[in-house]
Design an enzyme around this catalytic site. Structure first.
Site, PDB file in Angstrom:
ATOM      1  N   SER A 199       0.841  -1.194   0.000  1.00 51.57           N
ATOM      2  CA  SER A 199       0.000   0.000   0.000  1.00 51.57           C
ATOM      3  C   SER A 199       0.875   1.242   0.000  1.00 51.57           C
ATOM      4  O   SER A 199       2.006   1.216   0.473  1.00 51.57           O
ATOM      5  CB  SER A 199      -0.897   0.023   1.239  1.00 51.57           C
ATOM      6  OG  SER A 199      -1.658   1.208   1.282  1.00 51.57           O
ATOM      7  N   LYS A 256      -3.257   3.818   6.253  1.00 52.10           N
ATOM      8  CA  LYS A 256      -3.265   2.361   6.371  1.00 52.10           C
ATOM      9  C   LYS A 256      -1.947   1.862   6.962  1.00 52.10           C
ATOM     10  O   LYS A 256      -1.920   0.990   7.830  1.00 52.10           O
ATOM     11  CB  LYS A 256      -3.491   1.751   4.984  1.00 52.10           C
ATOM     12  CG  LYS A 256      -3.961   0.314   5.007  1.00 52.10           C
ATOM     13  CD  LYS A 256      -4.295  -0.175   3.612  1.00 52.10           C
ATOM     14  CE  LYS A 256      -5.644   0.291   3.128  1.00 52.10           C
ATOM     15  NZ  LYS A 256      -6.064  -0.397   1.900  1.00 52.10           N
ATOM     16  N   GLU A 264      -2.807  -3.627 -10.453  1.00 55.34           N
ATOM     17  CA  GLU A 264      -4.205  -3.430 -10.856  1.00 55.34           C
ATOM     18  C   GLU A 264      -5.108  -4.290  -9.982  1.00 55.34           C
ATOM     19  O   GLU A 264      -4.939  -5.509  -9.900  1.00 55.34           O
ATOM     20  CB  GLU A 264      -4.401  -3.806 -12.325  1.00 55.34           C
ATOM     21  CG  GLU A 264      -5.804  -3.471 -12.812  1.00 55.34           C
ATOM     22  CD  GLU A 264      -6.076  -3.947 -14.229  1.00 55.34           C
ATOM     23  OE1 GLU A 264      -7.254  -3.924 -14.621  1.00 55.34           O
ATOM     24  OE2 GLU A 264      -5.120  -4.346 -14.922  1.00 55.34           O
ATOM     25  N   ASP A 313      -7.396  -5.267   1.500  1.00 56.32           N
ATOM     26  CA  ASP A 313      -8.314  -4.521   0.651  1.00 56.32           C
ATOM     27  C   ASP A 313      -9.547  -4.312   1.498  1.00 56.32           C
ATOM     28  O   ASP A 313     -10.075  -5.256   2.098  1.00 56.32           O
ATOM     29  CB  ASP A 313      -8.648  -5.260  -0.639  1.00 56.32           C
ATOM     30  CG  ASP A 313      -9.294  -4.296  -1.641  1.00 56.32           C
ATOM     31  OD1 ASP A 313      -8.669  -3.264  -1.943  1.00 56.32           O
ATOM     32  OD2 ASP A 313     -10.405  -4.560  -2.099  1.00 56.32           O
ATOM     33  N   SER A 314      -9.945  -3.083   1.600  1.00 55.36           N
ATOM     34  CA  SER A 314     -11.069  -2.792   2.473  1.00 55.36           C
ATOM     35  C   SER A 314     -11.966  -1.772   1.817  1.00 55.36           C
ATOM     36  O   SER A 314     -11.562  -1.070   0.895  1.00 55.36           O
ATOM     37  CB  SER A 314     -10.564  -2.270   3.828  1.00 55.36           C
ATOM     38  OG  SER A 314      -9.706  -1.177   3.636  1.00 55.36           O
ATOM     39  N   TYR A 361     -13.473   7.088   4.788  1.00 51.85           N
ATOM     40  CA  TYR A 361     -14.866   7.323   5.172  1.00 51.85           C
ATOM     41  C   TYR A 361     -15.054   7.387   6.691  1.00 51.85           C
ATOM     42  O   TYR A 361     -16.187   7.458   7.176  1.00 51.85           O
ATOM     43  CB  TYR A 361     -15.758   6.205   4.611  1.00 51.85           C
ATOM     44  CG  TYR A 361     -15.800   6.136   3.102  1.00 51.85           C
ATOM     45  CD1 TYR A 361     -16.686   6.923   2.374  1.00 51.85           C
ATOM     46  CD2 TYR A 361     -14.952   5.283   2.400  1.00 51.85           C
ATOM     47  CE1 TYR A 361     -16.728   6.857   0.984  1.00 51.85           C
ATOM     48  CE2 TYR A 361     -14.984   5.210   1.014  1.00 51.85           C
ATOM     49  CZ  TYR A 361     -15.871   6.005   0.313  1.00 51.85           C
ATOM     50  OH  TYR A 361     -15.911   5.946  -1.060  1.00 51.85           O
TER      51      TYR A 361
END
Length: 199
Positions: free
Chosen positions: A15, A20, A45, A74-75, A155
């Site tokens: 990442s 993160k 990708e 992956d979240s 978010y």
């Protein structure tokens, strides 16, 4: 805990997201691993249809590229009233966090059901690109009417844990680790990882 094994293992995080990375550093603080960023400019990708598939794709690619163990997560956020959107496209819902949050709140305008959940799939791959561990954690909550709080990223300012009445962005790191999707996934992963590092 750091006495497991003789030396710390180099572990690459697939990442470039600083928020993160910061969470991973806190979660791995008592394990005998040294965390490293994926190679600069190396992009993978994310072609998977699920969070688990994307985590696997990223971990394997970075492990093969670096020749070391790599961990990827992956979240994303799935909102009931939006038929599970943004889901695996959570990061691509806009170009900035504020743009993504604005779009989400706009699309939820006038909808009564604000329930949602965060998912985090974590995959650990060996230097050969073999999958060593895969886990998934889920945090259920609801989308607040407006952003609240200064912590976290993504978010977090609009994702509220109902029983606490707090958004992720209003929680200190330790509390978010307890109630958050990544923290829950790591709680499952940690004993398995300790065993791997001991072998």
């Amino acid at each position: 805990m750091k006495e497991i094994g003789q030396t710390s293992r180099r572990l690459f995080v697939a990442s470039g997201n600083k928020g993160k990375i910061s969470e991973f550093q806190a979660l791995f603080s008592d394990l005998p691993v040294s965390l490293h960023l994926k190679p600069k400019g190396f992009e993978v990708e994310e072609s998977g249809k699920t969070f688990a598939e994307n985590a696997r794709i990223k971990a394997i690619a970075v492990a093969k590229e670096t020749g070391h163990w790599a961990i990827a997560d992956d979240s994303g956020l799935s909102v009931t009233a939006l038929n599970g959107a943004p889901g695996v496209f959570s990061a691509r819902y806009g170009t900035t966090d504020s743009e993504r949050i604005g779009r989400l709140l706009n699309e939820l305008r006038g909808k009564g059901d604000r329930s949602a959940f965060f998912s985090a799939a974590i995959c650990l791959a060996s230097e050969e690109g073999d999958v060593l561990l895969e886990v998934e954690g889920v945090a259920s909550g609801l989308i607040a009417l407006a952003p609240r709080g200064e912590n976290g990223f993504g978010y977090d300012p609009v994702f509220e844990i109902k029983e606490l009445g707090l958004t992720f962005a209003e929680m200190p790191k330790q509390q978010k680790a307890q109630f958050g999707h990544r923290g829950k996934a790591f709680k499952i992963l940690k004993p398995m990882l300790i065993k791997l590092l001991s072998d």
